[in-house]
Design a protein around this motif. Sequence first.
Motif, PDB file in Angstrom:
ATOM      1  N   PRO A 134       0.754  -1.215   0.091  1.00 44.03           N
ATOM      2  CA  PRO A 134       0.037   0.150  -0.109  1.00 44.03           C
ATOM      3  C   PRO A 134       0.842   1.125  -0.047  1.00 44.03           C
ATOM      4  N   LYS A 135       2.087   1.103   0.650  1.00 42.11           N
ATOM      5  CA  LYS A 135       2.871   2.213   0.690  1.00 42.11           C
ATOM      6  C   LYS A 135       3.534   2.770  -0.678  1.00 42.11           C
ATOM      7  N   LEU A 136       3.695   1.561  -1.260  1.00 42.40           N
ATOM      8  CA  LEU A 136       4.284   1.599  -2.558  1.00 42.40           C
ATOM      9  C   LEU A 136       3.417   2.245  -3.648  1.00 42.40           C
ATOM     10  N   GLU A 137       2.171   1.703  -3.563  1.00 40.88           N
ATOM     11  CA  GLU A 137       1.007   2.307  -4.370  1.00 40.88           C
ATOM     12  C   GLU A 137       0.871   3.702  -4.227  1.00 40.88           C
ATOM     13  N   THR A 138       0.992   4.197  -2.789  1.00 42.30           N
ATOM     14  CA  THR A 138       0.816   5.540  -3.024  1.00 42.30           C
ATOM     15  C   THR A 138       1.865   6.351  -3.618  1.00 42.30           C
ATOM     16  N   ILE A 139       2.952   5.720  -3.299  1.00 38.67           N
ATOM     17  CA  ILE A 139       4.358   6.431  -3.864  1.00 38.67           C
ATOM     18  C   ILE A 139       4.236   6.582  -5.365  1.00 38.67           C
ATOM     19  N   PHE A 140       3.762   5.404  -5.983  1.00 37.70           N
ATOM     20  CA  PHE A 140       3.778   5.534  -7.411  1.00 37.70           C
ATOM     21  C   PHE A 140       2.596   6.369  -8.059  1.00 37.70           C
ATOM     22  N   TYR A 152       5.098  16.714 -19.991  1.00 35.31           N
ATOM     23  CA  TYR A 152       5.984  15.532 -20.819  1.00 35.31           C
ATOM     24  C   TYR A 152       5.300  15.772 -22.119  1.00 35.31           C
ATOM     25  N   THR A 153       5.930  15.474 -23.291  1.00 36.07           N
ATOM     26  CA  THR A 153       5.834  15.499 -24.730  1.00 36.07           C
ATOM     27  C   THR A 153       5.364  14.050 -24.881  1.00 36.07           C
ATOM     28  N   GLU A 154       6.236  13.059 -24.776  1.00 37.51           N
ATOM     29  CA  GLU A 154       6.000  11.728 -25.273  1.00 37.51           C
ATOM     30  C   GLU A 154       5.159  10.877 -24.315  1.00 37.51           C
ATOM     31  N   CYS A 155       5.787  10.647 -23.112  1.00 43.67           N
ATOM     32  CA  CYS A 155       5.063   9.686 -22.104  1.00 43.67           C
ATOM     33  C   CYS A 155       5.602  10.286 -20.862  1.00 43.67           C
ATOM     34  N   ARG A 156       4.635   9.910 -19.938  1.00 44.05           N
ATOM     35  CA  ARG A 156       4.820  10.390 -18.568  1.00 44.05           C
ATOM     36  C   ARG A 156       6.243   9.923 -17.989  1.00 44.05           C
ATOM     37  N   TYR A 157       6.455   8.758 -17.997  1.00 34.71           N
ATOM     38  CA  TYR A 157       7.873   8.161 -17.537  1.00 34.71           C
ATOM     39  C   TYR A 157       8.941   9.342 -17.882  1.00 34.71           C
ATOM     40  N   ASP A 158       8.753  10.115 -18.981  1.00 34.32           N
ATOM     41  CA  ASP A 158       9.892  10.894 -19.358  1.00 34.32           C
ATOM     42  C   ASP A 158      10.196  12.000 -18.314  1.00 34.32           C
ATOM     43  N   ALA A 159       8.834  12.477 -17.670  1.00 31.57           N
ATOM     44  CA  ALA A 159       9.091  13.646 -16.763  1.00 31.57           C
ATOM     45  C   ALA A 159       9.676  13.204 -15.303  1.00 31.57           C
ATOM     46  N   ARG A 366      14.095  -3.658 -13.862  1.00 28.71           N
ATOM     47  CA  ARG A 366      13.793  -2.651 -13.155  1.00 28.71           C
ATOM     48  C   ARG A 366      13.086  -1.356 -14.064  1.00 28.71           C
ATOM     49  N   PHE A 367      13.788  -1.411 -15.041  1.00 29.31           N
ATOM     50  CA  PHE A 367      13.190  -0.149 -16.195  1.00 29.31           C
ATOM     51  C   PHE A 367      12.047  -0.472 -16.763  1.00 29.31           C
ATOM     52  N   GLU A 368      11.979  -1.829 -17.206  1.00 27.75           N
ATOM     53  CA  GLU A 368      10.688  -2.463 -17.975  1.00 27.75           C
ATOM     54  C   GLU A 368       9.598  -2.314 -16.825  1.00 27.75           C
ATOM     55  N   LEU A 369       9.745  -2.789 -15.457  1.00 29.47           N
ATOM     56  CA  LEU A 369       8.603  -2.598 -14.558  1.00 29.47           C
ATOM     57  C   LEU A 369       8.236  -1.513 -14.180  1.00 29.47           C
ATOM     58  N   GLU A 370       9.214  -0.460 -14.136  1.00 25.94           N
ATOM     59  CA  GLU A 370       9.014   0.927 -13.804  1.00 25.94           C
ATOM     60  C   GLU A 370       7.863   1.555 -15.025  1.00 25.94           C
ATOM     61  N   LEU A 371       8.413   1.327 -16.301  1.00 26.18           N
ATOM     62  CA  LEU A 371       7.719   1.761 -17.345  1.00 26.18           C
ATOM     63  C   LEU A 371       6.278   1.305 -17.405  1.00 26.18           C
ATOM     64  N   ALA A 372       6.213   0.003 -16.920  1.00 25.84           N
ATOM     65  CA  ALA A 372       4.535  -0.436 -16.904  1.00 25.84           C
ATOM     66  C   ALA A 372       3.862   0.078 -15.570  1.00 25.84           C
ATOM     67  N   LEU A 373       4.508   0.130 -14.590  1.00 22.01           N
ATOM     68  CA  LEU A 373       3.817   0.788 -13.283  1.00 22.01           C
ATOM     69  C   LEU A 373       3.411   2.230 -13.606  1.00 22.01           C
ATOM     70  N   VAL A 374       4.460   3.031 -13.983  1.00 19.18           N
ATOM     71  CA  VAL A 374       3.917   4.463 -14.231  1.00 19.18           C
ATOM     72  C   VAL A 374       3.086   4.801 -15.399  1.00 19.18           C
ATOM     73  N   ALA A 375       2.961   3.718 -16.367  1.00 17.97           N
ATOM     74  CA  ALA A 375       1.877   3.873 -17.513  1.00 17.97           C
ATOM     75  C   ALA A 375       0.693   3.114 -16.736  1.00 17.97           C
ATOM     76  N   GLY A 418      12.429   6.399 -11.958  1.00 17.39           N
ATOM     77  CA  GLY A 418      12.845   6.987 -13.165  1.00 17.39           C
ATOM     78  C   GLY A 418      14.758   6.885 -12.895  1.00 17.39           C
ATOM     79  N   TYR A 419      15.150   6.446 -11.969  1.00 15.82           N
ATOM     80  CA  TYR A 419      16.481   6.734 -11.684  1.00 15.82           C
ATOM     81  C   TYR A 419      17.429   5.503 -12.072  1.00 15.82           C
TER      82      TYR A 419
END
Lengths: 504, 504
Positions: A134-140, A152-159, A366-375, A418-419
């Motif tokens: 639940p904490k991670l949910e809130t953070i994302f 952002y221009t292309e996708c949210r992850y870029d920001a 991690r990058f692939e998971l972040e992309l999916a989570l942020v989207a 995004g780090y």
Amino acid sequence: MADPQQTYAQLCDHARKTELLTSVTNVLGWDEQTYMPPAAGEYRADQLAMLASTIHQQATDPQVGDWLAELESSPLATDTESDTSVVIREMRRSYDRKTKLPADLVEALTRATSIGQQVWVEARKANDYAQFAPKLETIFKLKREEADAVGYTECRYDALLDDYEPHTTASQVEPVLRSLGKALVPLVAAIGESKHQPDMSIMDRDFPVDVQAKYGSDVAKRIGFCFQGGRIDPTAHPFCTTLGPADVRLTTRYNPRDLRAGLFSIMHEAGHGLYEQGLPSEKYGLPTGEAISLGIHESQSRMWEILVGLSHSFWQHNYADAQAAFPAALGDVALDDFHFAINESKPSLIRVEADEATYNLHILIRFELELALVADELSIADLPAAWNAKYEQYLGITPPSDALGVMQDVHWSHGLIGYFPTYSLGNLYSAQFFAKAKEDLGDLDAQFAQGDYKPLLDWLRTNIHQHGKRYTAADLVERVTGKPLSSEALLSHLSDKFGKLYRL
Amino acid sequence: MADPQQTYAQLCDHARKTELLTSVTNVLGWDEQTYMPPAAGEYRADQLAMLASTIHQQATDPQVGDWLAELESSPLATDTESDTSVVIREMRRSYDRKTKLPADLVEALTRATSIGQQVWVEARKANDYAQFAPKLETIFKLKREEADAVGYTECRYDALLDDYEPHTTASQVEPVLRSLGKALVPLVAAIGESKHQPDMSIMDRDFPVDVQAKYGSDVAKRIGFCFQGGRIDPTAHPFCTTLGPADVRLTTRYNPRDLRAGLFSIMHEAGHGLYEQGLPSEKYGLPTGEAISLGIHESQSRMWEILVGLSHSFWQHNYADAQAAFPAALGDVALDDFHFAINESKPSLIRVEADEATYNLHILIRFELELALVADELSIADLPAAWNAKYEQYLGITPPSDALGVMQDVHWSHGLIGYFPTYSLGNLYSAQFFAKAKEDLGDLDAQFAQGDYKPLLDWLRTNIHQHGKRYTAADLVERVTGKPLSSEALLSHLSDKFGKLYRL
């Protein structure tokens, strides 16, 4: 109409004053990690919060926005590579980011990540992902809001990525990381199947900590780290921090049974430190005196840690000294055996312990998971399963627990989303720069074998360090190496090096 | 009409915020003395100047004057010993002092003392008083202007003394120091004439610095210094600084041939540190959470350094450990010989190396000279001759050079005028408190001989530390010991101790 030169001077003065405060924060932060007594933490947090609030106030002063607006339409912004243009461009970037974030979102993020980190520590200890979810949910959720507020221009992850790797987009990074991953999987498999493996028993021996400290500091000096404007101290986690234009501090941690932990941390952090010491000190506090990005910073640390420190030629010169410093541990170990052992490659669960051949697969996951989570294409509930599936797919191993899997890194609980890609970008940039340096400087290995690292350092100073933030990371890579970012140089380095070591 | 409680809360909040900034300055200062790389000094000076200017601005905010005026005529100022009264009184004192000083005088003093220190370093090295004299002339001239701007009732010197020893006047200090001096001269002469002298050859032996550091830190812990909220580091000059309510840092310097330098510096600074750790932390940042004066502070350091650390009973308990820690140096030295040697008394030229019997004569000399200089009764040109005459008169020795004479201390070049007497006040307070503690606690020596320092520390906490600035130094002494400040206790301690040691 005001004189743009005068406005520009005011803007620079303002930036330098803000940096003066920020550097004070860095002193407090360094002290907190190194020598602060345990009970002093609460008041230190008060000191830091007070400074952070003053810094935020200064950095978001509407006056800065007015100055920038005036300067952007002035002749000072015409030549995009001029000092004035760079200062205007980068101060706009950071001013916009800071002013676009609503105060209540910043507060909510501060609270969520503070709680997030505490719960992460407990949950990881108890291997209880449900407690952390639940904490991670809130953070994302809040980080998505941050991205939307910043824009952002292309996708949210870029920001989000832009906060660590300015002017870089997922669409630039993704194909490179995927092509890297695609080639690494068979390389890592081949390494694992090789019959020629290092003797790792020689890596668990006695290395007295005080001798390690002396030896590590000698090595840092040899590669060019200047102790007149820097130092090394022991901490729980190694880092490099800059407290002023002539004050760059490295830290490391020593393992009394393993030389690698302390020494290669020092070389890694010294790589960061050499970049900081190579920035133009007269521009300290201005974007022209600052590092480009985390990825470019990491390219410098990985250059010295891996491309220099783990090379055979480095040890041709330094191994005799190491044997003399640690006679009991290394006296009976041959140079080639030592070099093979420090370069052992093997799929493993934990990113921070990964070798250079497997490391980027940890990042790709991690990058692939972040992309999916942020989207919003992957849910926090499904994250552990997705994590484990990717470890099986890319590294052929399955985490036995979430503590050793999805909860191993501090980053997400810290709100650092995004780090992760900047670590792989660092490796990619590093290999691409190094290949070009070899073209320009001739046989670098022959130089290392003579203990001569100055040509490489001078090359980095000329081509990278001195420019501060003049070029974006992508522009710099293209400008210096003549090619856009690609996985080619890194893959060629890895297959060549590990091909030789493992006789592939 | 505003609510005084609310105004008082605002005043306290303001004071705590100013202290938050001051404590940041203290972190920077500590780092500068301990670990800062050599080249970082210039930027550190910029950081400190920026903070100093912000602190000065906050501390002299006219709003503070308005709040104080309102509170001084409110019921909160009625009971002079109440927390509210003390905060109002002491904040008024410091607000007035800061606001009464014209900005150009402050600037002139900063410049004069900065130049003064540089010239002092050179002049002392070259033994060239003529080079230093014009700078010293300027400093004394500006300090007289400072005294006149701040104001005084009895004499100009009081305005300077008050900066270090608040609410204390020369007329209180002078008769006590003179009576002390009068009695010390024959005591020191008798010590010198005694046929029973210590064997000082045992004081120049090998004491490995790392063992000294460990031993010194153990001793600090034994006497009650809390390392959860404190630490010890090596520096060129020992000091104690407070960086927060639970962050008290001591420093020392080690001489690898002499145990005394490091150990008694640690005990001295730990005495300061115990005072700081004994102040009520919930009042941190307010006068009720601050030390009374330099003199009272020094009474705590001298208590632990001398009255505890140089006592025979302390070594009855600790000498076996010292012999075990330094077997090569102390293994063949008897306890009594060791104790006699660490207590050697002999007239010497240099104040900072003086023993406890001769020390206050060095201070009396400086105090008398300062009085005359501030009152314009002695010229800077005649100062060296006056200095030498007093050394002959009080200590029976004549400085062979001005470098070893009038130019030995950094204080005057630093603008610290009115500071020296606080050292003797510290010794006087210390002896007077200690005599009373003995009355209250019974046989302290028996307790020390058991390694039990807690009764003494608890007594200091109850009678002195917990009160912060509630009482003035003079009031506190009278309240705790039932008697006004006098030289009686110190003289009685000295003649008793040295009478026994030297068989007088």
